[in-house]
Scaffold this motif. Structure first.
Motif, PDB file in Angstrom:
ATOM      1  N   HIS A 264     -10.665   8.195   8.911  1.00 43.04           N
ATOM      2  CA  HIS A 264     -11.028   7.775   7.553  1.00 43.04           C
ATOM      3  C   HIS A 264      -9.835   7.258   6.752  1.00 43.04           C
ATOM      4  O   HIS A 264     -10.019   6.532   5.767  1.00 43.04           O
ATOM      5  CB  HIS A 264     -11.697   8.931   6.821  1.00 43.04           C
ATOM      6  CG  HIS A 264     -12.974   9.392   7.455  1.00 43.04           C
ATOM      7  ND1 HIS A 264     -14.053   8.551   7.622  1.00 43.04           N
ATOM      8  CD2 HIS A 264     -13.339  10.582   7.987  1.00 43.04           C
ATOM      9  CE1 HIS A 264     -15.037   9.201   8.222  1.00 43.04           C
ATOM     10  NE2 HIS A 264     -14.634  10.433   8.460  1.00 43.04           N
ATOM     11  N   ASN A 265      -8.642   7.607   7.131  1.00 39.50           N
ATOM     12  CA  ASN A 265      -7.452   7.168   6.400  1.00 39.50           C
ATOM     13  C   ASN A 265      -6.664   6.087   7.134  1.00 39.50           C
ATOM     14  O   ASN A 265      -5.566   5.715   6.712  1.00 39.50           O
ATOM     15  CB  ASN A 265      -6.524   8.360   6.140  1.00 39.50           C
ATOM     16  CG  ASN A 265      -7.182   9.418   5.265  1.00 39.50           C
ATOM     17  OD1 ASN A 265      -7.784   9.098   4.236  1.00 39.50           O
ATOM     18  ND2 ASN A 265      -7.085  10.669   5.674  1.00 39.50           N
ATOM     19  N   ALA A 266      -7.201   5.574   8.227  1.00 39.58           N
ATOM     20  CA  ALA A 266      -6.459   4.625   9.062  1.00 39.58           C
ATOM     21  C   ALA A 266      -6.070   3.363   8.301  1.00 39.58           C
ATOM     22  O   ALA A 266      -4.960   2.843   8.462  1.00 39.58           O
ATOM     23  CB  ALA A 266      -7.273   4.265  10.303  1.00 39.58           C
ATOM     24  N   ALA A 267      -6.968   2.843   7.483  1.00 43.80           N
ATOM     25  CA  ALA A 267      -6.681   1.612   6.745  1.00 43.80           C
ATOM     26  C   ALA A 267      -5.473   1.782   5.828  1.00 43.80           C
ATOM     27  O   ALA A 267      -4.624   0.893   5.720  1.00 43.80           O
ATOM     28  CB  ALA A 267      -7.907   1.179   5.941  1.00 43.80           C
ATOM     29  N   ARG A 268      -5.376   2.917   5.164  1.00 46.49           N
ATOM     30  CA  ARG A 268      -4.243   3.178   4.276  1.00 46.49           C
ATOM     31  C   ARG A 268      -2.929   3.214   5.074  1.00 46.49           C
ATOM     32  O   ARG A 268      -1.914   2.645   4.645  1.00 46.49           O
ATOM     33  CB  ARG A 268      -4.437   4.500   3.546  1.00 46.49           C
ATOM     34  CG  ARG A 268      -5.527   4.473   2.476  1.00 46.49           C
ATOM     35  CD  ARG A 268      -5.733   5.865   1.895  1.00 46.49           C
ATOM     36  NE  ARG A 268      -6.734   5.868   0.821  1.00 46.49           N
ATOM     37  CZ  ARG A 268      -6.449   5.834  -0.476  1.00 46.49           C
ATOM     38  NH1 ARG A 268      -5.188   5.805  -0.864  1.00 46.49           N
ATOM     39  NH2 ARG A 268      -7.397   5.836  -1.376  1.00 46.49           N
ATOM     40  N   TRP A 269      -2.940   3.885   6.210  1.00 45.14           N
ATOM     41  CA  TRP A 269      -1.725   3.989   7.009  1.00 45.14           C
ATOM     42  C   TRP A 269      -1.275   2.626   7.513  1.00 45.14           C
ATOM     43  O   TRP A 269      -0.090   2.287   7.455  1.00 45.14           O
ATOM     44  CB  TRP A 269      -1.951   4.935   8.187  1.00 45.14           C
ATOM     45  CG  TRP A 269      -1.862   6.373   7.814  1.00 45.14           C
ATOM     46  CD1 TRP A 269      -2.884   7.285   7.731  1.00 45.14           C
ATOM     47  CD2 TRP A 269      -0.677   7.086   7.440  1.00 45.14           C
ATOM     48  NE1 TRP A 269      -2.408   8.507   7.336  1.00 45.14           N
ATOM     49  CE2 TRP A 269      -1.052   8.420   7.157  1.00 45.14           C
ATOM     50  CE3 TRP A 269       0.661   6.726   7.328  1.00 45.14           C
ATOM     51  CZ2 TRP A 269      -0.129   9.389   6.773  1.00 45.14           C
ATOM     52  CZ3 TRP A 269       1.587   7.689   6.934  1.00 45.14           C
ATOM     53  CH2 TRP A 269       1.188   9.004   6.665  1.00 45.14           C
ATOM     54  N   MET A 270      -2.213   1.833   8.007  1.00 41.11           N
ATOM     55  CA  MET A 270      -1.848   0.510   8.523  1.00 41.11           C
ATOM     56  C   MET A 270      -1.363  -0.405   7.410  1.00 41.11           C
ATOM     57  O   MET A 270      -0.350  -1.104   7.555  1.00 41.11           O
ATOM     58  CB  MET A 270      -3.042  -0.109   9.254  1.00 41.11           C
ATOM     59  CG  MET A 270      -3.382   0.567  10.567  1.00 41.11           C
ATOM     60  SD  MET A 270      -4.800  -0.197  11.367  1.00 41.11           S
ATOM     61  CE  MET A 270      -4.643   0.458  13.024  1.00 41.11           C
ATOM     62  N   LEU A 271      -2.071  -0.398   6.291  1.00 45.54           N
ATOM     63  CA  LEU A 271      -1.697  -1.274   5.191  1.00 45.54           C
ATOM     64  C   LEU A 271      -0.311  -0.928   4.643  1.00 45.54           C
ATOM     65  O   LEU A 271       0.428  -1.816   4.196  1.00 45.54           O
ATOM     66  CB  LEU A 271      -2.737  -1.202   4.075  1.00 45.54           C
ATOM     67  CG  LEU A 271      -2.596  -2.249   2.976  1.00 45.54           C
ATOM     68  CD1 LEU A 271      -2.813  -3.648   3.542  1.00 45.54           C
ATOM     69  CD2 LEU A 271      -3.575  -1.986   1.841  1.00 45.54           C
ATOM     70  N   SER A 272       0.056   0.335   4.692  1.00 46.45           N
ATOM     71  CA  SER A 272       1.378   0.730   4.196  1.00 46.45           C
ATOM     72  C   SER A 272       2.490   0.013   4.951  1.00 46.45           C
ATOM     73  O   SER A 272       3.556  -0.264   4.396  1.00 46.45           O
ATOM     74  CB  SER A 272       1.557   2.240   4.314  1.00 46.45           C
ATOM     75  OG  SER A 272       1.610   2.658   5.668  1.00 46.45           O
ATOM     76  N   GLN A 273       2.260  -0.308   6.231  1.00 51.78           N
ATOM     77  CA  GLN A 273       3.248  -1.052   7.021  1.00 51.78           C
ATOM     78  C   GLN A 273       3.322  -2.512   6.560  1.00 51.78           C
ATOM     79  O   GLN A 273       4.409  -3.086   6.444  1.00 51.78           O
ATOM     80  CB  GLN A 273       2.880  -0.996   8.508  1.00 51.78           C
ATOM     81  CG  GLN A 273       2.921   0.380   9.121  1.00 51.78           C
ATOM     82  CD  GLN A 273       4.307   0.756   9.605  1.00 51.78           C
ATOM     83  OE1 GLN A 273       5.268   0.017   9.426  1.00 51.78           O
ATOM     84  NE2 GLN A 273       4.409   1.913  10.221  1.00 51.78           N
ATOM     85  N   PHE A 274       2.166  -3.117   6.274  1.00 52.18           N
ATOM     86  CA  PHE A 274       2.148  -4.511   5.829  1.00 52.18           C
ATOM     87  C   PHE A 274       2.844  -4.693   4.480  1.00 52.18           C
ATOM     88  O   PHE A 274       3.485  -5.720   4.241  1.00 52.18           O
ATOM     89  CB  PHE A 274       0.704  -5.009   5.727  1.00 52.18           C
ATOM     90  CG  PHE A 274       0.054  -5.298   7.044  1.00 52.18           C
ATOM     91  CD1 PHE A 274       0.269  -6.502   7.699  1.00 52.18           C
ATOM     92  CD2 PHE A 274      -0.780  -4.368   7.636  1.00 52.18           C
ATOM     93  CE1 PHE A 274      -0.335  -6.776   8.907  1.00 52.18           C
ATOM     94  CE2 PHE A 274      -1.394  -4.633   8.848  1.00 52.18           C
ATOM     95  CZ  PHE A 274      -1.174  -5.836   9.491  1.00 52.18           C
ATOM     96  N   LEU A 275       2.685  -3.722   3.601  1.00 55.27           N
ATOM     97  CA  LEU A 275       3.230  -3.860   2.257  1.00 55.27           C
ATOM     98  C   LEU A 275       4.753  -3.738   2.214  1.00 55.27           C
ATOM     99  O   LEU A 275       5.362  -4.025   1.187  1.00 55.27           O
ATOM    100  CB  LEU A 275       2.599  -2.808   1.337  1.00 55.27           C
ATOM    101  CG  LEU A 275       1.082  -2.941   1.121  1.00 55.27           C
ATOM    102  CD1 LEU A 275       0.571  -1.852   0.192  1.00 55.27           C
ATOM    103  CD2 LEU A 275       0.718  -4.319   0.587  1.00 55.27           C
ATOM    104  N   THR A 276       5.365  -3.322   3.321  1.00 56.09           N
ATOM    105  CA  THR A 276       6.832  -3.214   3.354  1.00 56.09           C
ATOM    106  C   THR A 276       7.504  -4.536   3.702  1.00 56.09           C
ATOM    107  O   THR A 276       8.694  -4.709   3.431  1.00 56.09           O
ATOM    108  CB  THR A 276       7.280  -2.156   4.372  1.00 56.09           C
ATOM    109  OG1 THR A 276       6.870  -2.554   5.690  1.00 56.09           O
ATOM    110  CG2 THR A 276       6.679  -0.798   4.032  1.00 56.09           C
ATOM    111  N   SER A 277       6.758  -5.479   4.318  1.00 55.03           N
ATOM    112  CA  SER A 277       7.358  -6.748   4.732  1.00 55.03           C
ATOM    113  C   SER A 277       6.285  -7.814   4.899  1.00 55.03           C
ATOM    114  O   SER A 277       5.231  -7.560   5.499  1.00 55.03           O
ATOM    115  CB  SER A 277       8.126  -6.581   6.051  1.00 55.03           C
ATOM    116  OG  SER A 277       8.554  -7.839   6.547  1.00 55.03           O
TER     117      SER A 277
END
Length: 418
Positions: A149-162
Motif C-alpha cells: 500500500h505504500n509502494a508508490a510513496r517509496w518509489m516516488l521519493s527516489q524520483f523527487l531526488t533527481s
C-alpha cells in the motif's frame, strides 16, 4: 603442446571458481549498498516525506487472469497515495477477465479499462496505457500481483531526488510458499535477485528492473520510444534502453510487491528460459555500446553476462566430457573423473550459507517471516547455477535465431499450486 594440455584443467577450475567469485562479489557489494544507501533510508516503518504529490497512473495488464484480477485491482485501488488513477489493460483474454474489469470499473471512478481487439503482448499493452494517461509517473505491475500500500510513496521519493531518474524498480516477494520449490524461491529472490540488484547499483547499472513492480518517468519512456514489442522480456529491454540514453535506474527495496511464482519444474523452466532468452536478446541488441564511452557504466553488466555465458558452455563441455569417460578411454589431461569439487566443495557450502544469511538479514525488515525458509534455501545457489547454465545454453542460440520483428506475446504461466 603442454600448454594445450593445461586448458581442460583451467576450464574445469573456472567452472567451480567463477560462481564462488561472483557470489562473494554480490555479497560484499550488497552489504556495501545496504550500509551506504538502505540502512537508514528504506525503513518500512517510517514513510518517506514527499515534497509534492504528482499524479501517478497504476497500470496492470491482464491476460487470462480471472482468478486473481479482482484481488489485484482492489489492492491497487487501496494504494496509500492521494493522487492516482488505475488503468487495467485486458489484452484479449479468453476467460472472464474482461467482465471482471468492466464490473470493477463501474464501481470505481478512478479505474479505467482498456480492451485490446487482439492479443498484442505486454509491451504494447503497457504502451497503450502510458499514452492514454496524463500522469508523469507510471507504476506498472503484473495482473496477479499485490502491491504494498505504500509502494508508490517509496518509489516516488527516489524520483523527487533527481530529474535524471527514469525508473525505480521495486522489491518482489514470493507469495507461493506451499511447496519446497516455492519456499526455495524465497531465498532466491533475496540471496540472488535482490542481492544482485544491490550489487549492480554499487559497481555499475542494473541489468534489469523487475517488470512485476516498477515505476517509470513518462518523459523518460517517451525519450526511448516506450517498450519494444519484439522482445520476450520487455523489462530487460526497457532497462537497457533507458540506461543507454543515460537515464538512471534505481532500486527501492521498501517498495514491496507480493507475486506468484511457478511451483513445478516445468513452469520454472519455461519462465527462466524466457528470462534467459530476453537477456540474450538485450545483449545482442545493445552490443555496440562498447564503442560509446558514455555507456561505460554499462560495461561491467555486459562483461558479467559474457562471463556467465562462457561459464555456461564451459560447464556443459565439462559435463559432456565426464559422461564420455564412461564409454571411451580419454587422455588423462582431458579426463573428468568427478563433477564434485574437492576443496572447493567446502567453499561452496560456506558461500551458500553466507549468501543466504546475509541476504535474509537485509530483507527481513520487509519480509518478517523470511527466516522460516532458511533451511529450505541453503543450497539453492547451487541449484540456481545449474538452472542458469541450462537455460543460458538453450536461450542464446534461440535469441540468435529469433526474428527481430516477431512480436513477444503472452502465454499463461504457472502461477503456483492452489
Amino acid at each position: 603442446m603442454d600448454a594445450l594440455k593445461t586448458i581442460p584443467s583451467i576450464i574445469f577450475s573456472f567452472c567451480f571458481l567463477y560462481p564462488l567469485f561472483m557470489s562473494w562479489v554480490w555479497v560484499t557489494s550488497g552489504v556495501f549498498y545496504w550500509f551506504r544507501y538502505e540502512r537508514k533510508n528504506s525503513n518500512p516503518n517510517q514513510l518517506p516525506t514527499l515534497s509534492s504529490f504528482p499524479r501517478i497512473a497504476l497500470i496492470a495488464p491482464f491476460y487470462n487472469e480471472s482468478p486473481s484480477a479482482e484481488e489485484t485491482l482492489r489492492n491497487l485501488l487501496d494504494q496509500n497515495y492521494p493522487n492516482f488513477e488505475v488503468i487495467a489493460v485486458n489484452d484479449c483474454s479468453m476467460d472472464l477477465t474482461g467482465e471482471i474489469l468492466n464490473r470493477l470499473a463501474r464501481e470505481h471512478s478512478n479505474l479505467r479499462v482498456i480492451h485490446n481487439a487482439e492479443n498484442q503482448g505486454k509491451a504494447v499493452s503497457l504502451t497503450a496505457a502510458a499514452l492514454l494517461t496524463d500522469a508523469e509517473f507510471l507504476l506498472c505491475i503484473d495482473g496477479d500481483s499485490l502491491l504494498d500500500h505504500n509502494a508508490a510513496r517509496w518509489m516516488l521519493s527516489q524520483f523527487l531526488t533527481s530529474s535524471r531518474v527514469g525508473a525505480v524498480t521495486g522489491n518482489p516477494r514470493i507469495r507461493t510458499r506451499s511447496s519446497v520449490l516455492g519456499k526455495i524461491q524465497v531465498g532466491e529472490f533475496s540471496s540472488i535477485i535482490g542481492l544482485i540488484k544491490r550489487a549492480q547499483r554499487t559497481y555499475g547499472r542494473l541489468f534489469t528492473v523487475s517488470g512485476v513492480c516498477v515505476m517509470f518517468r513518462k518523459s523518460a519512456l517517451e525519450d526511448v520510444g516506450f517498450w519494444s514489442s519484439e522482445t520476450l522480456t520487455e523489462d530487460i529491454d526497457i532497462s537497457w534502453k533507458l540506461q543507454i540514453r543515460h537515464w538512471e535506474v534505481r532500486f527501492e527495496p521498501a517498495a514491496t510487491c507480493w507475486i506468484l511464482m511457478p511451483e513445478t519444474i516445468k513452469g520454472l523452466w519455461s519462465q527462466r528460459l524466457r528470462w534467459a532468452t530476453g537477456g540474450a536478446q538485450a545483449i545482442l541488441k545493445f552490443s555496440d555500446m562498447w564503442f560509446d564511452w558514455k555507456s561505460r557504466r554499462m560495461w561491467p553488466i555486459f562483461f558479467e553476462y559474457i562471463l556467465s555465458l562462457l561459464w555456461s558452455y564451459a560447464m556443459l563441455a565439462t559435463i559432456l566430457i565426464y559422461c564420455l569417460h564412461f564409454f571411451f578411454a580419454l587422455p588423462d589431461f582431458i579426463n573428468v573423473q568427478s563433477l564434485t569439487p574437492q576443496w572447493t566443495g567446502v567453499l561452496v557450502a560456506v558461500t551458500s550459507m553466507t549468501q543466504i544469511a546475509v541476504a535474509m538479514f537485509i530483507d527481513s525488515r520487509y519480509d518478517y517471516q523470511i527466516w522460516r525458509n532458511y533451511f529450505f534455501t541453503i543450497w539453492y545457489p547451487i541449484a540456481f547455477w545449474i538452472l542458469c547454465m541450462a537455460t543460458t545454453v538453450v536461450a542464446f542460440p534461440r535469441a540468435l535465431l529469433r526474428s527481430g520483428s516477431k512480436r513477444g506475446r503472452w502465454n499463461s504461466p504457472d502461477r503456483g499450486l492452489q
